[in-house]
Design an enzyme around this catalytic site. Structure first.
Site, short mmCIF file in Angstrom:
data_model
loop_
_atom_site.label_atom_id
_atom_site.label_comp_id
_atom_site.label_asym_id
_atom_site.label_seq_id
_atom_site.Cartn_x
_atom_site.Cartn_y
_atom_site.Cartn_z
N ASP A 93 -43.72 -21.32 74.46
CA ASP A 93 -43.47 -22.77 73.65
C ASP A 93 -44.57 -22.67 72.60
O ASP A 93 -45.95 -22.22 73.18
CB ASP A 93 -43.12 -24.19 74.27
CG ASP A 93 -42.70 -24.90 73.47
OD1 ASP A 93 -41.38 -24.91 73.46
OD2 ASP A 93 -43.36 -25.59 72.49
N ALA A 96 -40.32 -25.78 76.27
CA ALA A 96 -40.60 -27.29 76.70
C ALA A 96 -39.73 -28.14 76.24
O ALA A 96 -39.33 -27.82 75.31
CB ALA A 96 -42.17 -27.16 76.13
N LYS A 152 -34.32 -26.60 81.40
CA LYS A 152 -33.65 -25.41 81.51
C LYS A 152 -34.52 -24.75 82.21
O LYS A 152 -34.10 -23.79 83.20
CB LYS A 152 -33.45 -24.97 80.09
CG LYS A 152 -32.49 -25.83 79.15
CD LYS A 152 -32.05 -25.14 77.76
CE LYS A 152 -33.25 -24.38 77.39
NZ LYS A 152 -34.38 -25.27 76.77
N CYS A 154 -27.95 -27.64 70.27
CA CYS A 154 -27.30 -28.91 70.47
C CYS A 154 -26.62 -29.37 69.06
O CYS A 154 -26.81 -30.51 68.91
CB CYS A 154 -28.28 -29.93 71.00
SG CYS A 154 -29.66 -30.27 69.97
#
Length: 593
Positions: free
Chosen positions: A431, A409, A413, A530
């Site tokens: 998720d 979530a 992607k 990230c």
């Protein structure tokens, strides 16, 4: 859980984290501001409305910069009297709109309060008329004690610019504010709302080059109406002193000298980052690269949008709509993407993204806000934002495959991978957050991909132990520090502590072990973050392979451009090298035997 910088709270309980905290004025403490004849009644801010602890349960303490030498000329802030008339007790709503103050500055000040005390996000104000916009105005009225008119698009743009920039430059601004106070104690004991107004004024003068008369007069008026005349007088004195120092090119800044620790403290003020980040980056990257990284984090953010080819749209269709909306853009080297440019100075790419939202392009299923590398813009997560497409390229979804996105979530992607399957294959989106999964499935329906996607509401660690299912490919976009996306996440640098890294690395190891159980023999496991921190990235993969000898690292060469491939075969994007957000991905193959 896309955009791991936000994911950690879902895996542990945290004191003070939940729905946004309303910074409310005491409705029984309204009074007419002294010396403001004819003005609307203004409620004093109730100090008890601000929590003493947040996040990790520690007592809140302002991230004070290094204390400068004392300066004369500014008197201390008058204390607010605890005795407040209660003649209007019981009235909970102030209906009159206050026309004396700058409305976008009033909204910006309240949002800054919520960010610092209530842990709200630095996000865009949503379009007028929806519940989020109404809630925003409610926060303003509850905090300041008076109403303001609805914001138009220009106001929304200004709020976006001021809030993101003020949060980004907070440490630098606070150092200067404290330098212009007569005593450090004046700064440390300053009322939260008064501090936000001063930060706004300093940011406008130093970074936005707002005309001096406007920056001074409007912020002084806001302080007088929202607080009291004495607060406005203090704002006036400090801002005018700032103007004199700026004109004389003599702003007080720390010298970069002394040992490594002292130099890092000075750099943390000048470039407005936490000291621990500065020291860590100098250690891993070297001083020169660390400075480049901090400059990137303080630069105007850029965003990209991906056209939804599954709904029959082309990039030419998207460009036509952008041109009709007067949104500045440039074509990406990737066929499905268009980059949103700032167009003008000062964070206006945020405003152009807001324009795309207001025009309904995401709701129509024409596009998604999605970068070309691996971070995301979480404030837009309910509108189809996702991780960078290069991570999806590392997964390399092929028609007919079964894929599970383990922290899926809100689904960017997942949607992109589904689009790559060309109607053949299946994706499971797992998720721990049920609400975000609902958003994912709503987005899948908009993009005409819902038949290919099934959602699983579960904790990955428990699900992996209970299921016997295995998949061709498993993507784990793990919760992380988010240190690669600080240019877009203005608030994240202040919400992360050094201690968080150790906790995150333990969580990443647990999730990696669980995800590996879902991979078929001969299947692929992709781990991504990230973050640009090596301990969250390649160190986690090295430790994983040692624990799981049945997995072998496979180079990402051929899946992404060569410039993003490291010597070890990882995918790695760097803000300073590639001018995109920092991200990491590793591709692992499970042995057949």
């Amino acid at each position: 859980m896309e955009g791991g910088a936000l994911a950690l709270p879902h895996f542990r309980s945290r004191v003070g984290v939940g729905s946004p905290i309303l910074l409310s004025a005491d409705p029984g403490a309204a009074r007419r501001s002294s010396g403001a004849s004819g003005r609307s009644r203004v409620s004093r801010v109730n100090p008890g409305a601000y929590p003493r602890s947040a996040g990790r349960g520690r007592t809140w303490k302002r991230d004070s910069p290094e204390a400068p030498p004392r300066r004369s000329g500014i008197t201390r802030v008058p204390n607010r009297s605890p005795e407040m008339p209660t003649e209007r007790a019981g009235r909970t709503k102030v209906s009159n709109v206050n026309l004396e103050v700058s409305h976008h500055r009033a909204v910006a000040a309240v949002r800054l309060l919520r960010i610092e005390k209530g842990k709200a996000f630095v996000d865009l104000l949503n379009e007028k008329g929806n519940s989020s916009g109404e809630n925003e105005m409610s926060y303003v009225e509850r905090t300041l004690g008076f109403s303001i008119r609805c914001l138009d698009n220009r106001d929304i743009r200004l709020v976006t610019v001021i809030v993101a920039g003020t949060v980004r430059w907070k440490r630098y601004l606070d150092y200067l504010i404290m330098s212009l106070c007569s005593e450090v104690k004046v700064f440390r004991e300053m009322e939260p709302l008064l501090l936000q107004i001063l930060r706004i004024g300093f940011f406008e003068i130093l970074k936005l080059n707002v005309p001096a008369y406007a920056a001074v007069d409007e912020n002084v008026r806001l302080a007088k109406v929202a607080l009291r005349p004495g607060a406005g007088n203090l704002v006036n004195a400090i801002l005018r002193k700032l103007l004199l120092l700026k004109e004389a090119n003599s702003l007080p800044l720390p010298k970069i000298e002394g040992d490594d620790r002292a130099q890092a403290r000075a750099l943390s003020i000048i470039y407005s980052h936490p000291v621990w980040m500065v020291r860590r980056w100098i250690r891993f990257l070297g001083k020169e690269e660390a400075l480049k990284l901090m400059k990137w984090n303080n630069s105007d953010p850029h965003f990209s949008i991906r056209v939804n080819t599954a709904n029959g749209y082309t990039r030419a269709d998207l460009i036509d709509r952008l041109e009709s909306l007067q949104v500045h853009y440039e074509k990406s080297t990737m066929d499905e993407f268009v980059r949103i440019q700032e167009g003008m100075q000062n964070y206006l790419s945020l405003f152009h993204v807001q324009t795309v939202l207001q025009a309904g392009l995401l709701k129509e299923g024409m596009c998604a806000v999605q970068d070309e590398s691996a971070g995301k813009f979480p404030c837009l997560s309910d509108s189809g934002t996702s991780h960078l497409s290069l991570v999806v390229s590392v997964v390399d979804p092929q028609p007919g495959e079964t894929i599970i996105d383990c922290c899926a979530a809100p689904g960017g992607k997942t949607l992109f991978m589904a689009a790559r399957l060309s109607g053949q294959g299946k994706i499971w989106a797992l998720d721990i957050n049920k609400g975000r999964l609902r958003i994912l499935m709503e987005a899948a329906k908009l993009h005409n991909l819902d038949a290919m996607i099934s959602d699983i509401h579960a904790d990955l660690r428990l699900y992996a132990k209970e299921t016997t299912a295995t998949f061709d490919k498993v993507l784990l976009d793990a919760p992380c520090s988010g240190l690669g996306v600080l240019s877009k996440r203005a608030d994240l640098r202040w919400n992360r502590q050094f201690e968080d890294l150790e906790e995150l690395m333990c969580l990443q190891d647990e999730l990696l072990d669980s995800a590996s159980m879902l991979v078929k023999p001969g299947g692929i496991l992709v781990y991504s973050t990230c973050s640009i921190d090596p301990e969250e990235n390649k160190h986690r993969i090295t430790a994983f392979v040692q624990r799981h000898p049945d997995f072998v690292l496979q180079s990402v060469h051929g899946y992404v451009p060569a410039e993003f491939v490291t010597d070890e075969g990882f995918y790695s994007s760097s803000p300073t090298k590639h001018s995109i957000d920092g991200a990491f991905a590793a591709r692992l193959v499970r042995s057949v035997l």
